[in-house]
Each structure stands twice: as structure tokens, then as C-alpha cells.
Motif scaffolding. Structure first.
Motif, short mmCIF file in Angstrom:
data_model
loop_
_atom_site.label_atom_id
_atom_site.label_comp_id
_atom_site.label_asym_id
_atom_site.label_seq_id
_atom_site.Cartn_x
_atom_site.Cartn_y
_atom_site.Cartn_z
N TYR A 195 0.84 -1.20 0.00
CA TYR A 195 0.00 0.00 0.00
C TYR A 195 0.88 1.26 0.00
O TYR A 195 0.59 2.23 -0.71
CB TYR A 195 -0.91 -0.01 1.23
N ILE A 196 1.95 1.23 0.79
CA ILE A 196 2.87 2.37 0.83
C ILE A 196 3.53 2.57 -0.53
O ILE A 196 3.65 3.69 -1.02
CB ILE A 196 3.94 2.16 1.93
N VAL A 197 3.95 1.47 -1.15
CA VAL A 197 4.61 1.55 -2.46
C VAL A 197 3.68 2.18 -3.50
O VAL A 197 4.08 3.06 -4.26
CB VAL A 197 5.06 0.14 -2.93
N VAL A 198 2.44 1.73 -3.52
CA VAL A 198 1.48 2.26 -4.49
C VAL A 198 1.21 3.74 -4.25
O VAL A 198 0.98 4.51 -5.18
CB VAL A 198 0.17 1.45 -4.44
N ASN A 199 1.28 4.16 -2.98
CA ASN A 199 0.96 5.56 -2.62
C ASN A 199 2.22 6.32 -2.19
O ASN A 199 2.14 7.28 -1.41
CB ASN A 199 -0.05 5.58 -1.48
N ILE A 200 3.38 5.91 -2.71
CA ILE A 200 4.66 6.39 -2.21
C ILE A 200 4.82 7.90 -2.32
O ILE A 200 5.54 8.52 -1.52
CB ILE A 200 5.83 5.67 -2.92
N THR A 201 4.17 8.55 -3.27
CA THR A 201 4.32 10.01 -3.44
C THR A 201 3.22 10.78 -2.72
O THR A 201 3.15 12.01 -2.85
CB THR A 201 4.33 10.38 -4.93
N LYS A 202 2.37 10.07 -1.96
CA LYS A 202 1.28 10.74 -1.25
C LYS A 202 1.63 10.87 0.24
O LYS A 202 2.42 10.08 0.77
CB LYS A 202 -0.02 9.94 -1.41
N PRO A 203 1.04 11.84 0.92
CA PRO A 203 1.35 12.06 2.35
C PRO A 203 1.14 10.82 3.22
O PRO A 203 1.86 10.61 4.19
CB PRO A 203 0.41 13.19 2.75
N ILE A 204 0.15 9.96 2.87
CA ILE A 204 -0.15 8.80 3.70
C ILE A 204 1.04 7.85 3.79
O ILE A 204 1.24 7.18 4.81
CB ILE A 204 -1.40 8.04 3.16
#
Length: 558
Positions: A195-204
Motif C-alpha cells: 500500500y505504501i509503495v502504491v501511494n509512495i508520493t502521497k502524504p499517507i
């Protein structure tokens, strides 16, 4: 990223799956452009990877997994390319699995085949009551991952549940406990990782990173343990995070993300968060990805000015890191006054001084002198003295060079340095004190080191002080030194030299050797009469210098 780096960060489950897949029609279609078909159950996927040397430039796969994540099909081809580059043959045929014989089936597996489902269910229920770690692993393994999104609160609960299952209320843990902990954390956070990898450029992504890392970091304050497994897991987590960010294709988005990370370093009030963010920034910079390293250079100048304006102080490791960036990115000239020498921090100080050599030489000299003055251990002064020596040589300051050589002499004991100090040191009284100290130290070390007497006599030779040479002739002076300067001492006072040498030569000089050249010099230089008279005065024990002289004289008489 290189092939090795990419393979290093592929998830273990992906590697295991890749090992079970078969690959066919592997071909380097053009220079560095590899293609293949990877069979996965009933499907076959077209995979392409482009490399240059060992750097992976691009990769793609027909499967539906986001290309940010290394799928098992890309992993299979990348492993095949890695083998090919090492000269190994690529196995393109599917591996046929052999059925297990009954002899190879363990007793527990055999029992599982015989016991009913209801009996196993009942047994597991009781086991879960006694062993919370097994229960937690069972839940993490078989529970359907129906969470579409992860929040900080969800991850916090996952970790707390794991801690409770492993430690309960205990405050101490052994190596086995920590292994169980890391295994469970790895299993539980695998989908969070994705999940972090997929959203790596987002604040989450950063929020989840900080929650996971801070939770693991503070664990050591609630449970006592010595194992390094948790630290290793945390280091790998940092590496995976950075790798995922660098693999994003949109460079503008990556740049914005990195700048946002760097801005987190402006306020070092929350020391734990500052430390965790700085770990990411350091890993990013040390990746040496030229697309982004210059960003760090521009931002460091701003950060350092912000620290100065607000009187912020951070750990020396961060100042060193900022200094490395400033030097490598050639922005030190814009912020060098913000970096000051730090007492007892030689690595940092030397990097700063060397970086300043092309910017402000006078400041380098000032800093060196201050550091030398503050050092307690003289040996730590050596690199700073060498920098000063370089400055004085460039300026043609012979007096300055002499002063440096004077301080370095007691590490080098070099005759040329000694002569330079005597010649160019301005203060006569200082020259006198230096000479006295050098000769005193050397004289006191005659018995311990031959080099001390060699240098002592060499200095007296430059002064033509043969009277002093004769005065210090004792058993502590090696016979090869007596021989080396024998001609000069004989010219000054031959009788005194002969008397001194044969007085010393009465007995063997163990563990020092008897020098044949000295015996030959005495027989050659002095008359038989003079030598015989001395032999009547002094003993000639077997193995002694005088015994050798006596033997040579007797041969000469024959």
C-alpha cells in the motif's frame, strides 16, 4: 537502480513465487533489451526489461500489477538476466516436481492426513488459547485482506496486537521472542508495504512510515532485548521506501516528494520524527541518483541558514551529512560560514577544512590553530599540522613551515626536518629548546632503539660536534654507529676513540651483534702496538669485539 539492488529489495514472497514459475523464449532482442514469456499457472505473460551495463533502465509486464512493484514475472526475467551476465546457463524448462514418497513425509504431516477436520479444529482452538503467537500468525496468514486503505490507526492496532501476542505483559525478551516478533511484523505489514509503495508520493506513505518506525523504535523502551533483528528490519524498511520512491517514473512528482521530505528537517524539535525522516533523506542521497541529488544541495543551504536564524542545534552526524552534501554539490561557498569546527570531531573538521581550502585559506589557518590549541592528545594534531604546512608552503612562509616541522618532528624523527627547523625557526631561544629536547629524548632511547643513536650521531655530525660523540660512546651505542662515525671521531681525538671502543668491547653485547667492520677499522686505523697495549688494559672475552680485534691483529702479525 542496478540489477542487484532491485533483486535485493524484492519481497520474499515474490521471490518464492518467481522461483516456482517457468520462463521460455528468453532473448536479448537488441543491445540490453531483454524479452521473455513467463508462465504462471494457466496464463503466460510477456515481460520486457531494458538494461545498460548492470543498470535497469525500464521494465514492463502484461500482468495487472502496478509497475512500481516488482511482480514475480519481472523478477523471474531479472534473475535470468543476472545469471546470463554471470555466464550461467538460463534454465528455460519448467521444473518437474517429484511426488513425495511416504518415507519423506514427516510424522506430523502423516497424522494430518489421518485426523478428521473436527479433531484438528478442536486441537487448534486449544492451542490458540495457550499460544498467542501461533494464533496471531494464523490470523495474519489466513485472514482475507479486505482493507482497501490503511490508516495510521489501523497500522497502530496491528502492531500493538503483535506486541501483546509475543510479549504479553513481560518486560524482557530473548532472541527467540524477537525473531517471532519480526516474523509476525513482516507477515502483517506485507500488504501495508504494498500500500505504501502504491501511494509512495502521497502524504499517507510518509505517515505510515513514521508510525511503523516510531512504534518499533519505542518498543525497546517498553521491552528489554539485545537482538539486532528489529534494527535490521527497520533499516530494510528505509531501503524499500526509498527504492519505491526512486522507481516512480514521473520525475517531477518524485522531486516534489523529496523536497517535502527535506522540509521536514527544518524543525528539529521532535527528535524521533527528525531522526526517522533524516534516515530517509540520507538513504536517498546515498543512492547517488543524479536526477535528484542536486535537490539536496540547494535545500541544505536553506536548512543551515534556518538553523542559525533560530538557534537550532542538531546531532553532529547531521552536520556531517549536510557538510558532505555541501561539498559534493559544490554549494559550500554559499554556506561555509554556517559550519564551524567541532571539538574532537576529526572527520567533520577535516572535511570542512579541505572544503574551505579553495574558498578562504585564512579561515582554514585560523580554524586549524584553534583546533590544535584545544586538542588534548598531541597525535590528533597531525592532520591539522599537515594542512597548515600546505598553506605555508603555498605562501612561501619558511618560518611557518619550520614551526610545523618542529611539532611534527616527534612523529617523524626526520633529519631533514630537524635541519629545516634549526635553519628557519626565527626565535634563537626556541631553536635552543628544540635542540635540547630532541637530543635528550634520543639520548634516553639509545638502549631501546638503534635508530635513536643513529639520528643522534647524524645530528652531531651536521654540527661537527665530535667531542660530544666521544662523550656519549657507551655500550648502549650500537657498534655499527661507532663504525659509521669512527673516521670523524678519530680525526678529532684518535686516542680517546680507541680507548672508548676497546673499553666497550671487553664483553659480548647480547642481544646486539658484534660488528666485524668495527674490528677491521680498529686494526686498520691503529698500530699493533697501540692495540696490544689496550688489550693488556682491557679484557677480550669470547664473542666480544676485543676478541675479534685480537684475532685480526694476530693474523696481521703472521
Amino acid at each position: 537502480m542496478t540489477i542487484a539492488q532491485l533483486l535485493k529489495f524484492v519481497e520474499r514472497a515474490t521471490v518464492r513465487k518467481a522461483a516456482q514459475l517457468s520462463i521460455r523464449e528468453v532473448e536479448e532482442e537488441s543491445k540490453g533489451h531483454w524479452i521473455a514469456f513467463v508462465d504462471d499457472k494457466e496464463e503466460s505473460y510477456d515481460v520486457q526489461i531494458v538494461i545498460e551495463g548492470k543498470q535497469v533502465l525500464s521494465r514492463s509486464c502484461e500482468c495487472e500489477i502496478d509497475n512500481i512493484v516488482m511482480c514475480s514475472h519481472q523478477t523471474k526475467l531479472l534473475m535470468a538476466i543476472n545469471d546470463a551476465l554471470k555466464g550461467k546457463k538460463i534454465a528455460t524448462k519448467p521444473v518437474v516436481k517429484k511426488a513425495l514418497s511416504k518415507k519423506k513425509v514427516s510424522e506430523s504431516v502423516a497424522l494430518l492426513q489421518d485426523v478428521s477436520q473436527e479433531e484438528v479444529y478442536t486441537w487448534l482452538t486449544e492451542l490458540f488459547k495457550k499460544n498467542k503467537e501461533v494464533e496471531q500468525e494464523f490470523i495474519l496468514t489466513f485472514k482475507k485482506q479486505d482493507i482497501a486503505e490503511y490508516t495510521v490507526d489501523i497500522v497502530d492496532k496491528i502492531l500493538k496486537d503483535i506486541y501483546t501476542s509475543v510479549f504479553g505483559k513481560r518486560k524482557n525478551a530473548d532472541t527467540k521472542d524477537i525473531k517471532k516478533l519480526v516474523d509476525l511484523v513482516s507477515l502483517a505489514l506485507e500488504p501495508v508495504d504494498k500500500y505504501i509503495v502504491v501511494n509512495i508520493t502521497k502524504p499517507i506513505a510518509l505517515e505510515l512510515y513514521l508510525k511503523i518506525m516510531s512504534s518499533l523504535f519505542t518498543l525497546k523502551y517498553s521491552v528489554n532485548y539485545t537482538s539486532k533483528r528489529v534494527d535490521t528490519y527497520m533499516n530494510k524498511f528505509v531501503e524499500r521506501y526509498v527504492l519505491a520512491l526512486l522507481n516512480v517514473k514521473d520525475q517531477d512528482v518524485v522531486k516534489k516528494t523529496i523536497i517535502n521530505l527535506l522540509k521536514q528537517l527544518y524543525e528539529p524539535k521532535n527528535s524521533l520524527q527528525y531522526s526517522l525522516v533524516s534516515a530517509l533523506v540520507i538513504e536517498l542521497y546515498e543512492s547517488k541518483d543524479e536526477r535528484y541529488t542536486s535537490l539536496c544541495g540547494d535545500e541544505v543551504v536553506k536548512i543551515m541558514k534556518h538553523y542559525q536564524d533560530n538557534n537550532y542545534v542538531v546531532e553532529i552526524e547531521m552536520y556531517l551529512f549536510f557538510l558532505i552534501i555541501a561539498v559534493e554539490q559544490q554549494v559550500l561557498k554559499d554556506c561555509y560560514k554556517l559550519f564551524k569546527p567541532v571539538r574532537f570531531q576529526n572527520e567533520y573538521n577535516l572535511l570542512l577544512l579541505k572544503g574551505l581550502m579553495d574558498i578562504d585559506v585564512k579561515l582554514v589557518e585560523e580554524y586549524c590553530l584553534k583546533i590544535i590549541e584545544s586538542n588534548i592528545q598531541i597525535e590528533y594534531n597531525e592532520p591539522y599540522l599537515e594542512i597548515l604546512e600546505e598553506i605555508y608552503e603555498n605562501n612561501g612562509d619558511k618560518s611557518g613551515i619550520a614551526n610545523i616541522k618542529k611539532q611534527l618532528f616527534f612523529q617523524t624523527y626526520d633529519l631533514e626536518d630537524y635541519n629545516y627547523v634549526i635553519k628557519y625557526l626565527k626565535d634563537p631561544e626556541e631553536v635552543k629548546r628544540f635542540r635540547t629536547k630532541v637530543l635528550s629524548i634520543l639520548r634516553n632511547n639509545f638502549h631501546h632503539a638503534k635508530s635513536a643513536s643513529m639520528l643522534y650521531f647524524a645530528i652531531l655530525e651536521t654540527e661537527h660536534n665530535y667531542k660530544k660523540m666521544l662523550e656519549v660512546l657507551t655500550r648502549d651505542v650500537p657498534q655499527d654507529v661507532m663504525w659509521a662515525y669512527g673516521e670523524q671521531m678519530c680525526k678529532f681525538n684518535a686516542a680517546s676513540y680507541l680507548d672508548k671502543v676497546m673499553s666497550i668491547g671487553q664483553t659480548p653485547v647480547y642481544p646486539r651483534y658484534t660488528d666485524e667492520r668495527l674490528a677491521e677499522f680498529i686494526v686498520e686505523k691503529f698500530s699493533t702496538k697501540d692495540i696490544v697495549q689496550k688489550l693488556m688494559k682491557y679484557r677480550y672475552t669470547d664473542g666480544s669485539l676485543n676478541k675479534k680485534i685480537k684475532t685480526l691483529v694476530e693474523k696481521k702479525q703472521k
